[in-house]
Design an enzyme around this catalytic site. Structure first.
Site, PDB file in Angstrom:
ATOM      1  N   HIS A 106       0.819  -1.202   0.000  1.00  0.00           N
ATOM      2  CA  HIS A 106       0.000   0.000   0.000  1.00  0.00           C
ATOM      3  C   HIS A 106       0.864   1.266   0.000  1.00  0.00           C
ATOM      4  O   HIS A 106       0.678   2.154  -0.829  1.00  0.00           O
ATOM      5  CB  HIS A 106      -0.921   0.007   1.220  1.00  0.00           C
ATOM      6  CG  HIS A 106      -1.869   1.156   1.229  1.00  0.00           C
ATOM      7  ND1 HIS A 106      -3.134   1.074   0.693  1.00  0.00           N
ATOM      8  CD2 HIS A 106      -1.738   2.422   1.689  1.00  0.00           C
ATOM      9  CE1 HIS A 106      -3.738   2.245   0.830  1.00  0.00           C
ATOM     10  NE2 HIS A 106      -2.914   3.073   1.442  1.00  0.00           N
ATOM     11  N   HIS A 135       3.180   6.275  -1.798  1.00  0.00           N
ATOM     12  CA  HIS A 135       3.799   7.434  -1.162  1.00  0.00           C
ATOM     13  C   HIS A 135       5.326   7.369  -1.219  1.00  0.00           C
ATOM     14  O   HIS A 135       5.995   7.963  -0.369  1.00  0.00           O
ATOM     15  CB  HIS A 135       3.353   7.529   0.303  1.00  0.00           C
ATOM     16  CG  HIS A 135       1.884   7.750   0.475  1.00  0.00           C
ATOM     17  ND1 HIS A 135       1.269   8.947   0.183  1.00  0.00           N
ATOM     18  CD2 HIS A 135       0.899   6.914   0.901  1.00  0.00           C
ATOM     19  CE1 HIS A 135      -0.035   8.849   0.425  1.00  0.00           C
ATOM     20  NE2 HIS A 135      -0.277   7.625   0.870  1.00  0.00           N
ATOM     21  N   LYS A 161      -4.700  10.802  -8.352  1.00  0.00           N
ATOM     22  CA  LYS A 161      -4.526  11.008  -6.909  1.00  0.00           C
ATOM     23  C   LYS A 161      -4.482  12.513  -6.690  1.00  0.00           C
ATOM     24  O   LYS A 161      -3.556  13.191  -7.155  1.00  0.00           O
ATOM     25  CB  LYS A 161      -3.245  10.356  -6.407  1.00  0.00           C
ATOM     26  CG  LYS A 161      -3.056  10.513  -4.893  1.00  0.00           C
ATOM     27  CD  LYS A 161      -2.641   9.216  -4.248  1.00  0.00           C
ATOM     28  CE  LYS A 161      -2.656   9.326  -2.740  1.00  0.00           C
ATOM     29  NZ  LYS A 161      -2.693   8.035  -2.074  1.00  0.00           N
TER      30      LYS A 161
END
Length: 290
Positions: free
Chosen positions: A161, A177, A223
């Protein structure tokens, strides 16, 4: 520092120790060059359209000899193709992939960054002093599979993730990220950088900033904003977010810290005994905040 933001002093102190020890961090302007271009535009909720205010890629140059020559980066990059991106699709971890996971953990455990994090967590009673037990703890936090989409099997883990990225029902980008994954996806024309989000106290970030709030498209999705460290080593991010995860039992933990010149909000979501997500948000990068 903006009104209402109180930096956590103890975490600030330990994270600055990690920052100083992060000798594998790449240097802006030397080891990599970025081009920030325009600001991120508004994205309506549920929309997958964002105006492209950055016609060129974010990364103009990255020294790939360093990425391939530093053990932790090399083992990290070997993990990026081990996952099914879509939630709801069960993950299968092969013996080779499990070996790759362990090689990565072994490599970061050799760094002073992770040794410092381990020592701190032992002192705080959150980890055992035995390195082998700590490695198992890291594996459970980051690599143990769990259900993110209840309709399928075990389809996610913290590492996937946070560092690789996922998509949800072909409607939403989740996670992603990490700057190395961003760079590699951008290099292969899978990511389209759209622009940056300004932070408090300063309209425009600097191109030598090590933390940015970014907007991008990936796999046909947008995003709206994703916080990411830039140029830092994999071991730094693993150490930092492991500490925050283990120092709290809350489902969502948010702390404000001052790391180097950056005032950050660091957020960690818990998925039982593992990380659900973790990311930084740049609040300020003004030397007057010191």
């Amino acid at each position: 520092m903006a009104k209402g933001q109180q930096a956590d002093k103890e975490l600030t102190d330990v994270l600055n120790q990690l920052w100083r020890l992060d000798t594998n961090r790449l240097r802006p302007g030397t080891d990599y060059i970025i081009s920030l271009q325009g600001r991120a535009g508004y994205v309506a909720q549920g929309s997958n359209y964002a105006r492209d205010n950055a016609k060129a890629p974010l990364f103009t140059y990255v020294n790939e000899d360093k990425l391939k020559g530093i053990k932790t980066y090399l083992h990290f990059m070997n993990l990026l193709d081990n996952y099914e991106v879509s939630t709801g699709v069960s993950e299968t971890v092969t013996s080779e992939e499990q070996k790759e996971n362990m090689l990565f953990i072994d490599s970061i455990m050799e760094t002073n960054v992770m040794k410092c994090a381990h020592k701190y967590l032992v002192r705080k009673g959150q980890s055992q002093s035995d390195p082998g037990q700590f490695k198992k703890q890291l594996y459970d936090i980051w690599f143990r599979l769990y259900h993110r989409d209840r309709s399928g099997g075990e389809d996610s883990c913290g590492f996937e993730h946070v560092f690789v990225g996922e998509t949800k029902f072909d409607r939403e980008i989740m996670g992603l990220h990490n700057w190395i994954q961003f760079y590699l996806q951008e290099k292969h024309n899978h990511i389209d950088y759209k622009g940056y989000k300004a932070r408090q106290g300063k309209d425009t970030p600097d191109e030598d900033d090590h933390v940015l709030n970014l907007q991008f498209s990936w796999k046909g999705l947008v995003k709206a904003i994703g916080g990411s460290f830039i140029g830092v080593s994999p071991e730094f991010e693993m150490a930092l977010f492991t500490i925050i995860f283990l120092m709290s039992t809350e489902k969502r933990t948010s702390v404000v810290v001052k790391v180097d010149e950056y005032v950050l909000e660091l957020v960690v979501y818990r998925h039982r005994g593992s990380i659900g997500t973790s990311y930084p948000t740049l609040l300020s990068s003004n030397h007057r905040d010191l």
